[in-house]
Scaffold this motif. Structure first.
Motif, PDB file in Angstrom:
ATOM      1  N   PRO A 138       7.759   4.728   6.308  1.00  0.00           N
ATOM      2  CA  PRO A 138       8.904   5.376   5.652  1.00  0.00           C
ATOM      3  C   PRO A 138       8.466   6.228   4.458  1.00  0.00           C
ATOM      4  O   PRO A 138       7.629   5.812   3.655  1.00  0.00           O
ATOM      5  CB  PRO A 138       9.765   4.197   5.197  1.00  0.00           C
ATOM      6  N   SER A 139       9.029   7.418   4.363  1.00  0.00           N
ATOM      7  CA  SER A 139       8.812   8.291   3.197  1.00  0.00           C
ATOM      8  C   SER A 139       9.930   8.009   2.195  1.00  0.00           C
ATOM      9  O   SER A 139      11.086   8.376   2.417  1.00  0.00           O
ATOM     10  CB  SER A 139       8.816   9.761   3.620  1.00  0.00           C
ATOM     11  N   ASN A 172      -2.192  -0.038   7.374  1.00  0.00           N
ATOM     12  CA  ASN A 172      -0.888  -0.705   7.368  1.00  0.00           C
ATOM     13  C   ASN A 172      -0.101  -0.322   6.114  1.00  0.00           C
ATOM     14  O   ASN A 172       0.313  -1.171   5.312  1.00  0.00           O
ATOM     15  CB  ASN A 172      -1.060  -2.221   7.455  1.00  0.00           C
ATOM     16  N   ILE A 173       0.100   0.984   5.935  1.00  0.00           N
ATOM     17  CA  ILE A 173       0.741   1.519   4.731  1.00  0.00           C
ATOM     18  C   ILE A 173       2.194   1.086   4.667  1.00  0.00           C
ATOM     19  O   ILE A 173       2.926   1.136   5.658  1.00  0.00           O
ATOM     20  CB  ILE A 173       0.620   3.054   4.710  1.00  0.00           C
ATOM     21  N   LEU A 216      -1.473  -1.021  -4.206  1.00  0.00           N
ATOM     22  CA  LEU A 216      -2.662  -0.183  -4.072  1.00  0.00           C
ATOM     23  C   LEU A 216      -2.191   1.227  -3.768  1.00  0.00           C
ATOM     24  O   LEU A 216      -1.572   1.480  -2.726  1.00  0.00           O
ATOM     25  CB  LEU A 216      -3.578  -0.691  -2.959  1.00  0.00           C
ATOM     26  N   ILE A 217      -2.471   2.150  -4.690  1.00  0.00           N
ATOM     27  CA  ILE A 217      -2.061   3.548  -4.541  1.00  0.00           C
ATOM     28  C   ILE A 217      -3.192   4.305  -3.841  1.00  0.00           C
ATOM     29  O   ILE A 217      -4.318   4.352  -4.347  1.00  0.00           O
ATOM     30  CB  ILE A 217      -1.736   4.176  -5.904  1.00  0.00           C
ATOM     31  N   VAL A 269       0.863  -1.188   0.000  1.00  0.00           N
ATOM     32  CA  VAL A 269       0.000   0.000   0.000  1.00  0.00           C
ATOM     33  C   VAL A 269       0.893   1.230   0.000  1.00  0.00           C
ATOM     34  O   VAL A 269       1.679   1.438   0.931  1.00  0.00           O
ATOM     35  CB  VAL A 269      -0.936   0.004   1.223  1.00  0.00           C
ATOM     36  N   ILE A 270       0.799   2.032  -1.064  1.00  0.00           N
ATOM     37  CA  ILE A 270       1.623   3.234  -1.219  1.00  0.00           C
ATOM     38  C   ILE A 270       0.726   4.456  -1.047  1.00  0.00           C
ATOM     39  O   ILE A 270      -0.246   4.632  -1.798  1.00  0.00           O
ATOM     40  CB  ILE A 270       2.313   3.275  -2.600  1.00  0.00           C
ATOM     41  N   ALA A 271       1.049   5.294  -0.080  1.00  0.00           N
ATOM     42  CA  ALA A 271       0.288   6.517   0.156  1.00  0.00           C
ATOM     43  C   ALA A 271       0.967   7.681  -0.553  1.00  0.00           C
ATOM     44  O   ALA A 271       2.153   7.948  -0.328  1.00  0.00           O
ATOM     45  CB  ALA A 271       0.191   6.795   1.653  1.00  0.00           C
TER      46      ALA A 271
END
Length: 339
Positions: free
Chosen positions: A313-314, A282-283, A262-263, A155-157
């Motif tokens: 983490p960014s 849970n990104i 999943l963006i 999962v990418i935020a």
């Protein structure tokens, strides 16, 4: 009399073993010397592909367009819209298209007909030489509120602390770039107050359908889409806790299926909605979007600190709308150059 019966029983037992060995002998399974019709039909995978058409850029979309004509008679919708088509792949060397058709039950009465129809339709594409269809069935999961996200890999935020910096544009570009590399991707627009995904992406079919107790996501060229704007044309007038609950339900009841990425197009800011989504989903990692202006860059620090607080983490900072200014050059007299 007993000895005669015993002898006959031994005789028939030996005869059965001999017939079984004859049936299993390699000579029985040796291919015939003369080519049969079935052999000639399936030899397309080994033929010269020079005569085939070039592979289109959006080949996934052409395959899905063909498969959308296969209708599930019980659910009354096509297998693409219902999310049955999974793991679509293309071997560019042999021009072989392979995919799975994941049905709701392994005892589907039209399973064999689905396989025949899918293979026939995809073979009609001028750039394919072979088609491999695998029929599968959906796994049974426990009835939990996060049932829709059990098969998602990462999962990418995509986030920004200020609106209007191009966060949604970056989300869409990232999703379709990953999909072009062969990944299974979905986009979720988490901005309820100002959803941008319906404006940026027009799905193949804009009708929202239900599969059992779950929502089938919309699709474009194989990328799965879901946004509050697809189901509600009006504005969302609700408080923060209601929005958080609505987004949680959206993610849970959407039938995402098996995804590599999943963006999440996050809403702007670092408030309660952002923190709740980050903790519940849970990104895996976050991508921060900003612009060259100092005011926007100052908000990036707050966004990174927010994700650090929840141990996300960014991994990247995208400076959108950036440009390069060339130093002013002296004016050159063209007449002097000609002399």
């Amino acid at each position: 009399m007993t000895s005669i019966v015993h002898s006959l029983a031994v005789f028939f037992l030996l005869l059965r073993v001999e017939n079984t060995l004859a049936f299993l002998s390699p000579a029985r399974f040796r291919p015939p010397t003369a080519p049969s019709f079935q052999t000639a039909r399936w030899s397309s995978s080994s033929t010269d592909i020079a005569g085939l058409a070039d592979i289109p850029t959006q080949w996934q979309g052409e395959v899905f367009s063909k498969l959308k004509t296969v209708i599930d008679p019980d659910l009354g919708a096509d297998i693409v819209t219902l999310g049955f088509v999974q793991n679509l792949k293309l071997d560019q060397d042999s021009r072989t298209v392979s995919f799975d058709v994941e049905l709701t039950t392994p005892a589907c009465p039209v399973k064999d007909q689905f396989s025949v129809d899918c293979e026939r339709l995809v073979r009609e594409l001028p750039w394919t030489s072979d088609v491999q269809v695998t029929m599968t069935a959906q796994e049974t999961f426990s009835d939990t509120e996060t049932i829709g996200m059990k098969q998602i890999g990462a999962v990418i935020a995509v986030s920004s602390c200020k609106g209007g910096v191009g966060k949604s544009t970056t989300s869409v570009n990232l999703a379709f770039a990953l999909q072009s590399l062969g990944a299974a991707v979905g986009i979720f627009d988490a901005d309820v107050y100002g959803p941008s995904l319906p404006t940026m992406v027009k799905p193949d079919d804009d009708i929202v359908r239900f599969v059992g107790r779950q929502i089938a996501p919309l699709q474009l060229n194989g990328v799965k889409l879901m946004s509050f704007g697809y189901v509600n044309d009006g504005s969302a007038v609700m408080r923060g806790p209601m929005v958080t609950q609505l987004l949680d339900q959206f993610l849970s009841v959407t039938q995402w299926g098996k995804l590599d990425y999943l963006i999440i197009d996050m809403p702007p800011g670092t408030g309660d909605i952002q923190l709740t989504l980050t903790q519940k989903l849970n990104i895996t990692a976050a991508v921060i979007v900003t612009t060259p202006q100092e005011l926007s860059f100052a908000d990036v620090v707050r966004g990174v600190e927010m994700f650090d607080t929840v141990n996300v983490p960014s991994i990247a900072v995208v400076e959108n709308m950036a440009y390069y200014e060339v130093d002013k050059q002296p004016v050159v007299d063209r007449g002097e150059l000609q002399t």
